[in-house]
Design a protein around this motif. Structure first.
Motif, short mmCIF file in Angstrom:
data_model
loop_
_atom_site.label_atom_id
_atom_site.label_comp_id
_atom_site.label_asym_id
_atom_site.label_seq_id
_atom_site.Cartn_x
_atom_site.Cartn_y
_atom_site.Cartn_z
N PHE A 124 0.82 -1.21 0.00
CA PHE A 124 0.00 0.00 0.00
C PHE A 124 0.86 1.26 0.00
O PHE A 124 0.41 2.32 -0.45
N ALA A 125 2.09 1.16 0.46
CA ALA A 125 2.99 2.32 0.42
C ALA A 125 3.33 2.70 -1.03
O ALA A 125 3.63 3.87 -1.31
N ASN A 126 3.27 1.71 -1.94
CA ASN A 126 3.58 1.95 -3.35
C ASN A 126 2.34 1.87 -4.25
O ASN A 126 2.48 1.81 -5.47
N TRP A 127 1.18 1.83 -3.67
CA TRP A 127 -0.07 1.61 -4.42
C TRP A 127 -0.27 2.67 -5.48
O TRP A 127 -0.01 3.85 -5.26
N LYS A 128 -0.76 2.26 -6.65
CA LYS A 128 -0.90 3.17 -7.78
C LYS A 128 -2.34 3.39 -8.24
O LYS A 128 -2.65 4.43 -8.79
N LEU A 129 -3.19 2.41 -8.10
CA LEU A 129 -4.52 2.52 -8.70
C LEU A 129 -5.56 3.02 -7.72
O LEU A 129 -5.68 2.52 -6.61
N VAL A 130 -6.33 4.02 -8.16
CA VAL A 130 -7.49 4.48 -7.40
C VAL A 130 -8.70 4.43 -8.32
O VAL A 130 -8.64 4.77 -9.49
N ILE A 131 -9.79 3.95 -7.76
CA ILE A 131 -11.02 3.83 -8.53
C ILE A 131 -11.73 5.19 -8.53
O ILE A 131 -11.81 5.85 -7.50
N VAL A 132 -12.18 5.61 -9.71
CA VAL A 132 -12.88 6.89 -9.80
C VAL A 132 -14.32 6.74 -10.24
O VAL A 132 -15.12 7.66 -10.09
N ASN A 133 -14.66 5.57 -10.80
CA ASN A 133 -16.04 5.35 -11.21
C ASN A 133 -16.29 3.86 -11.39
O ASN A 133 -15.41 3.14 -11.86
N THR A 134 -17.48 3.44 -11.03
CA THR A 134 -17.90 2.08 -11.33
C THR A 134 -19.41 2.06 -11.47
O THR A 134 -20.12 2.81 -10.80
N SER A 135 -19.88 1.24 -12.37
CA SER A 135 -21.33 1.02 -12.50
C SER A 135 -21.54 -0.46 -12.74
O SER A 135 -20.77 -1.10 -13.46
N ILE A 136 -22.58 -0.99 -12.12
CA ILE A 136 -22.84 -2.43 -12.19
C ILE A 136 -24.27 -2.65 -12.67
O ILE A 136 -25.20 -2.01 -12.19
N ASP A 137 -24.41 -3.55 -13.63
CA ASP A 137 -25.72 -4.02 -14.07
C ASP A 137 -25.90 -5.42 -13.52
O ASP A 137 -25.09 -6.31 -13.78
N TYR A 138 -26.97 -5.61 -12.76
CA TYR A 138 -27.31 -6.93 -12.21
C TYR A 138 -28.24 -7.59 -13.23
O TYR A 138 -29.38 -7.19 -13.39
#
Length: 138
Positions: free
Chosen positions: A45-59
């Protein structure tokens, strides 16, 4: 494509007998573990690079306890500092959920996005979605 097998647990089953809808985003995230390793090989986690900015889910269809679920993830688009994923969840060869998720390559120390390095772009290209956009949207 990245593939992950999930074994549904009793605790994830809700009162109407199917896997609770709050579990699905967690399973999609579990399917991204190999993607995370591309950006942060040591998973620190000290070197973590990815952050989520959007997600959408269809069930699309219910998911049930007792039968494994396969999470499939493709890279749909690679931008300068972001990438878009097309994700699907299947049980018994049936599409049950699909998601579109956007991540940004992010420098936590500087609190800003960074361009995706060429070496990572090449690895991501190996997982590009190979079906037509029309098929995704149906």
């Amino acid at each position: 494509m990245f593939k992950t097998i999930i074994q549904p647990r009793v605790s994830e089953t809700d009162g109407v007998g199917h896997i609770n809808n709050t579990t699905v985003p967690v399973w999609f995230e579990a399917g991204r573990n190999e993607l995370f390793k591309i950006f942060t090989p040591d998973l620190s986690f000290a070197n973590w690079k990815l952050v989520i900015v959007n997600t959408s889910i269809d069930y699309v269809s219910q998911i049930y306890y007792g039968k494994e679920v396969e999470v499939r993830i493709w890279v749909q688009k690679i931008g300068n500092s972001s990438l878009v994923l097309h994700e699907e969840m299947h049980q018994n060869d049936k599409l049950c959920a699909k998601s579109r998720t956007t991540y940004v390559n992010f420098n936590l120390a500087e609190q800003k996005s960074e361009p995706i390095p060429q070496q990572i772009r090449e690895q991501l290209t190996e997982h590009m979605l190979e079906i037509h956009t029309a098929e995704i949207e149906s």
